[in-house]
Design a protein around this motif. Structure first.
Motif, PDB file in Angstrom:
ATOM      1  N   GLY A 111       0.710  -1.268   0.031  1.00 56.70           N
ATOM      2  CA  GLY A 111      -0.027  -0.067   0.170  1.00 56.70           C
ATOM      3  C   GLY A 111       0.837   1.365   0.052  1.00 56.70           C
ATOM      4  N   ARG A 112       1.944   0.993   0.434  1.00 62.22           N
ATOM      5  CA  ARG A 112       2.849   2.485   0.462  1.00 62.22           C
ATOM      6  C   ARG A 112       3.418   2.640  -1.015  1.00 62.22           C
ATOM      7  NH1 ARG A 112       7.270   0.657   4.968  1.00 62.22           N
ATOM      8  NH2 ARG A 112       5.701   0.405   6.584  1.00 62.22           N
ATOM      9  N   PHE A 113       3.353   1.722  -1.894  1.00 64.33           N
ATOM     10  CA  PHE A 113       3.851   1.697  -3.370  1.00 64.33           C
ATOM     11  C   PHE A 113       2.749   1.713  -4.490  1.00 64.33           C
ATOM     12  CE2 PHE A 113       6.993  -0.156  -0.660  1.00 64.33           C
ATOM     13  CZ  PHE A 113       8.275   0.804  -0.769  1.00 64.33           C
ATOM     14  N   VAL A 114       1.735   1.157  -4.074  1.00 62.61           N
ATOM     15  CA  VAL A 114       0.442   0.964  -5.115  1.00 62.61           C
ATOM     16  C   VAL A 114      -0.863   1.701  -4.536  1.00 62.61           C
ATOM     17  CG1 VAL A 114      -0.866  -0.708  -6.150  1.00 62.61           C
ATOM     18  CG2 VAL A 114       1.643  -1.177  -5.607  1.00 62.61           C
ATOM     19  N   ASP A 115      -1.325   2.342  -5.499  1.00 59.63           N
ATOM     20  CA  ASP A 115      -2.408   3.069  -4.998  1.00 59.63           C
ATOM     21  C   ASP A 115      -3.583   2.059  -5.086  1.00 59.63           C
ATOM     22  OD1 ASP A 115      -3.767   6.303  -4.776  1.00 59.63           O
ATOM     23  OD2 ASP A 115      -5.063   4.570  -6.132  1.00 59.63           O
ATOM     24  N   ALA A 116      -4.425   1.785  -4.084  1.00 58.65           N
ATOM     25  CA  ALA A 116      -5.477   0.685  -4.505  1.00 58.65           C
ATOM     26  C   ALA A 116      -6.606   1.338  -5.304  1.00 58.65           C
ATOM     27  CB  ALA A 116      -6.235   0.564  -2.650  1.00 58.65           C
ATOM     28  N   THR A 117      -7.154   2.556  -5.215  1.00 61.28           N
ATOM     29  CA  THR A 117      -7.884   3.033  -6.156  1.00 61.28           C
ATOM     30  C   THR A 117      -7.545   2.755  -7.465  1.00 61.28           C
ATOM     31  OG1 THR A 117      -8.705   4.687  -4.582  1.00 61.28           O
ATOM     32  CG2 THR A 117      -9.303   5.188  -6.934  1.00 61.28           C
ATOM     33  N   ALA A 118      -6.356   3.082  -7.807  1.00 70.30           N
ATOM     34  CA  ALA A 118      -5.914   3.001  -9.336  1.00 70.30           C
ATOM     35  C   ALA A 118      -5.996   1.345  -9.478  1.00 70.30           C
ATOM     36  CB  ALA A 118      -4.447   3.389  -9.254  1.00 70.30           C
ATOM     37  N   TRP A 119      -5.368   0.489  -8.775  1.00 67.25           N
ATOM     38  CA  TRP A 119      -5.504  -0.928  -8.811  1.00 67.25           C
ATOM     39  C   TRP A 119      -7.150  -1.297  -9.178  1.00 67.25           C
ATOM     40  CZ3 TRP A 119      -3.000  -5.049  -4.784  1.00 67.25           C
ATOM     41  CH2 TRP A 119      -3.111  -6.101  -5.492  1.00 67.25           C
ATOM     42  N   LEU A 120      -8.012  -0.817  -8.628  1.00 64.64           N
ATOM     43  CA  LEU A 120      -9.146  -1.427  -8.773  1.00 64.64           C
ATOM     44  C   LEU A 120      -9.738  -0.657 -10.028  1.00 64.64           C
ATOM     45  CD1 LEU A 120     -10.721  -1.014  -5.210  1.00 64.64           C
ATOM     46  CD2 LEU A 120     -10.306  -3.043  -6.415  1.00 64.64           C
ATOM     47  N   SER A 121      -9.267   0.612 -10.356  1.00 62.26           N
ATOM     48  CA  SER A 121      -9.752   1.217 -11.478  1.00 62.26           C
ATOM     49  C   SER A 121      -9.069   0.517 -12.801  1.00 62.26           C
ATOM     50  CB  SER A 121      -9.187   2.719 -11.621  1.00 62.26           C
ATOM     51  OG  SER A 121      -9.894   3.252 -10.676  1.00 62.26           O
ATOM     52  N   GLY A 122      -7.820   0.046 -12.697  1.00 55.93           N
ATOM     53  CA  GLY A 122      -7.100  -0.712 -13.783  1.00 55.93           C
ATOM     54  C   GLY A 122      -7.879  -2.071 -13.871  1.00 55.93           C
ATOM     55  N   TRP A 123      -8.075  -2.782 -13.058  1.00 56.14           N
ATOM     56  CA  TRP A 123      -8.890  -3.833 -12.975  1.00 56.14           C
ATOM     57  C   TRP A 123     -10.233  -3.719 -13.713  1.00 56.14           C
ATOM     58  CZ3 TRP A 123     -12.369  -5.633  -8.309  1.00 56.14           C
ATOM     59  CH2 TRP A 123     -12.638  -6.745  -8.628  1.00 56.14           C
ATOM     60  N   ALA A 124     -10.864  -2.679 -13.442  1.00 56.54           N
ATOM     61  CA  ALA A 124     -12.110  -2.517 -14.026  1.00 56.54           C
ATOM     62  C   ALA A 124     -11.977  -2.102 -15.548  1.00 56.54           C
ATOM     63  CB  ALA A 124     -12.965  -1.567 -13.464  1.00 56.54           C
ATOM     64  N   ILE A 125     -11.042  -1.214 -15.702  1.00 54.06           N
ATOM     65  CA  ILE A 125     -10.618  -0.739 -17.236  1.00 54.06           C
ATOM     66  C   ILE A 125     -10.502  -2.116 -18.000  1.00 54.06           C
ATOM     67  CG2 ILE A 125      -9.068   0.465 -18.749  1.00 54.06           C
ATOM     68  CD1 ILE A 125      -8.939   2.373 -16.375  1.00 54.06           C
ATOM     69  N   THR A 126      -9.672  -2.834 -17.598  1.00 51.28           N
ATOM     70  CA  THR A 126      -9.301  -4.211 -18.171  1.00 51.28           C
ATOM     71  C   THR A 126     -10.280  -5.227 -18.299  1.00 51.28           C
ATOM     72  OG1 THR A 126      -7.112  -3.912 -17.037  1.00 51.28           O
ATOM     73  CG2 THR A 126      -7.769  -6.221 -18.001  1.00 51.28           C
ATOM     74  N   ILE A 127     -11.361  -5.173 -17.535  1.00 53.66           N
ATOM     75  CA  ILE A 127     -12.407  -6.101 -17.755  1.00 53.66           C
ATOM     76  C   ILE A 127     -13.459  -5.372 -18.854  1.00 53.66           C
ATOM     77  CG2 ILE A 127     -14.702  -6.737 -16.519  1.00 53.66           C
ATOM     78  CD1 ILE A 127     -12.863  -7.048 -13.944  1.00 53.66           C
ATOM     79  N   LEU A 128     -13.386  -4.306 -18.577  1.00 50.87           N
ATOM     80  CA  LEU A 128     -14.357  -3.549 -19.993  1.00 50.87           C
ATOM     81  C   LEU A 128     -13.838  -3.818 -21.107  1.00 50.87           C
ATOM     82  CD1 LEU A 128     -16.573  -1.451 -20.447  1.00 50.87           C
ATOM     83  CD2 LEU A 128     -14.947   0.371 -20.009  1.00 50.87           C
ATOM     84  N   VAL A 129     -12.502  -3.404 -21.198  1.00 51.47           N
ATOM     85  CA  VAL A 129     -11.776  -3.642 -22.927  1.00 51.47           C
ATOM     86  C   VAL A 129     -11.653  -5.051 -23.272  1.00 51.47           C
ATOM     87  CG1 VAL A 129      -9.764  -3.090 -23.905  1.00 51.47           C
ATOM     88  CG2 VAL A 129     -10.763  -1.220 -22.345  1.00 51.47           C
ATOM     89  N   LEU A 130     -11.174  -5.888 -22.291  1.00 53.19           N
ATOM     90  CA  LEU A 130     -11.005  -7.313 -22.719  1.00 53.19           C
ATOM     91  C   LEU A 130     -12.079  -8.162 -22.773  1.00 53.19           C
ATOM     92  CD1 LEU A 130      -7.312  -8.034 -20.868  1.00 53.19           C
ATOM     93  CD2 LEU A 130      -7.979  -6.977 -23.411  1.00 53.19           C
ATOM     94  N   GLY A 131     -13.074  -7.732 -21.749  1.00 52.45           N
ATOM     95  CA  GLY A 131     -14.268  -8.308 -21.760  1.00 52.45           C
ATOM     96  C   GLY A 131     -15.028  -8.239 -22.930  1.00 52.45           C
ATOM     97  N   HIS A 132     -14.872  -7.654 -23.969  1.00 50.88           N
ATOM     98  CA  HIS A 132     -15.653  -7.493 -25.262  1.00 50.88           C
ATOM     99  C   HIS A 132     -14.781  -8.421 -26.261  1.00 50.88           C
ATOM    100  CE1 HIS A 132     -18.630  -4.844 -23.812  1.00 50.88           C
ATOM    101  NE2 HIS A 132     -17.717  -4.120 -23.171  1.00 50.88           N
ATOM    102  N   GLU A 133     -13.720  -9.002 -25.786  1.00 49.57           N
ATOM    103  CA  GLU A 133     -13.083  -9.590 -26.885  1.00 49.57           C
ATOM    104  C   GLU A 133     -12.792 -11.067 -26.263  1.00 49.57           C
ATOM    105  OE1 GLU A 133     -11.963  -8.297 -29.725  1.00 49.57           O
ATOM    106  OE2 GLU A 133     -12.356  -6.211 -28.940  1.00 49.57           O
ATOM    107  N   THR A 134     -12.817 -11.962 -27.345  1.00 47.74           N
ATOM    108  CA  THR A 134     -12.402 -13.445 -26.865  1.00 47.74           C
ATOM    109  C   THR A 134     -11.156 -13.504 -26.393  1.00 47.74           C
ATOM    110  OG1 THR A 134     -11.770 -14.080 -28.971  1.00 47.74           O
ATOM    111  CG2 THR A 134     -13.981 -14.260 -28.658  1.00 47.74           C
TER     112      THR A 134
END
Length: 173
Positions: A111-134
């Motif tokens: 948590g000192r080196f990684v922003d939790a909000t950004a981690w969750l946002s990157g996770w959601a962005i990835t699901i959104l983008v890759l989830g529409h592709e096989t």
């Protein structure tokens, strides 16, 4: 009702508007020319950087969180595709991965080196983008996501702060 603003605030707002009017549209127009299909992710990432205070010192934890979110999202999508009920698989994977990311950032040195909000946002962005592709067509999309996230945080986010600071310094001379 009138809003009183300082001349410095007006100048900073105008320089930010100019920067935003030029740099993100340039990325949007140029990124597809060299094969990046995820250009809008840069705008989301820049927005996250802005929401976290526009502080260049926070850029590294933000980008680390966003980048960790990419494989996290890929894992979530792979778990969702396991045999059984896709809805139940998705629910369980989102529950577990979401809780783990918050616990890791909140209870460990990570948590000192990684922003939790950004981690969750990157996770959601990835699901959104890759989830529409096989999954078989993901190929370079995760790397494109990473590049767009880097552009958003550093070129648009930090770049906008540097541009503003430079302009304010030269305007006061």
């Amino acid at each position: 009702m009138t809003i009183k603003t300082s001349s410095q605030h007006v100048i900073q707002t105008v320089t930010t508007a100019i920067f935003i009017a030029v740099i993100p549209p340039l990325w949007a127009v140029l990124s597809p020319k060299f094969g990046v299909e995820t250009g809008a992710v840069a705008l989301i990432s820049a927005g996250l950087f802005t929401a976290k205070g526009n502080d260049p010192k926070k850029a590294l934890p933000i980008i680390l969180g966003l980048l960790i979110g990419i494989p996290w999202g890929m894992v979530a999508l792979k778990l969702t595709a396991l045999p059984g009920s896709p809805s139940m698989n998705q629910f369980l994977s989102l529950c577990i991965l979401g809780a783990v990311s918050v616990l890791v950032c909140g209870l460990t040195v990570v948590g000192r080196f990684v922003d939790a909000t950004a981690w969750l946002s990157g996770w959601a962005i990835t699901i959104l983008v890759l989830g529409h592709e096989t999954m078989t067509s993901w190929h370079w999309l995760p790397l494109q996501l990473a590049l767009s996230m880097l552009v958003g945080v550093y070129l648009i986010g930090v770049g906008g702060v540097v541009f503003n600071n430079w302009f304010m310094k030269h305007d006061n001379k």
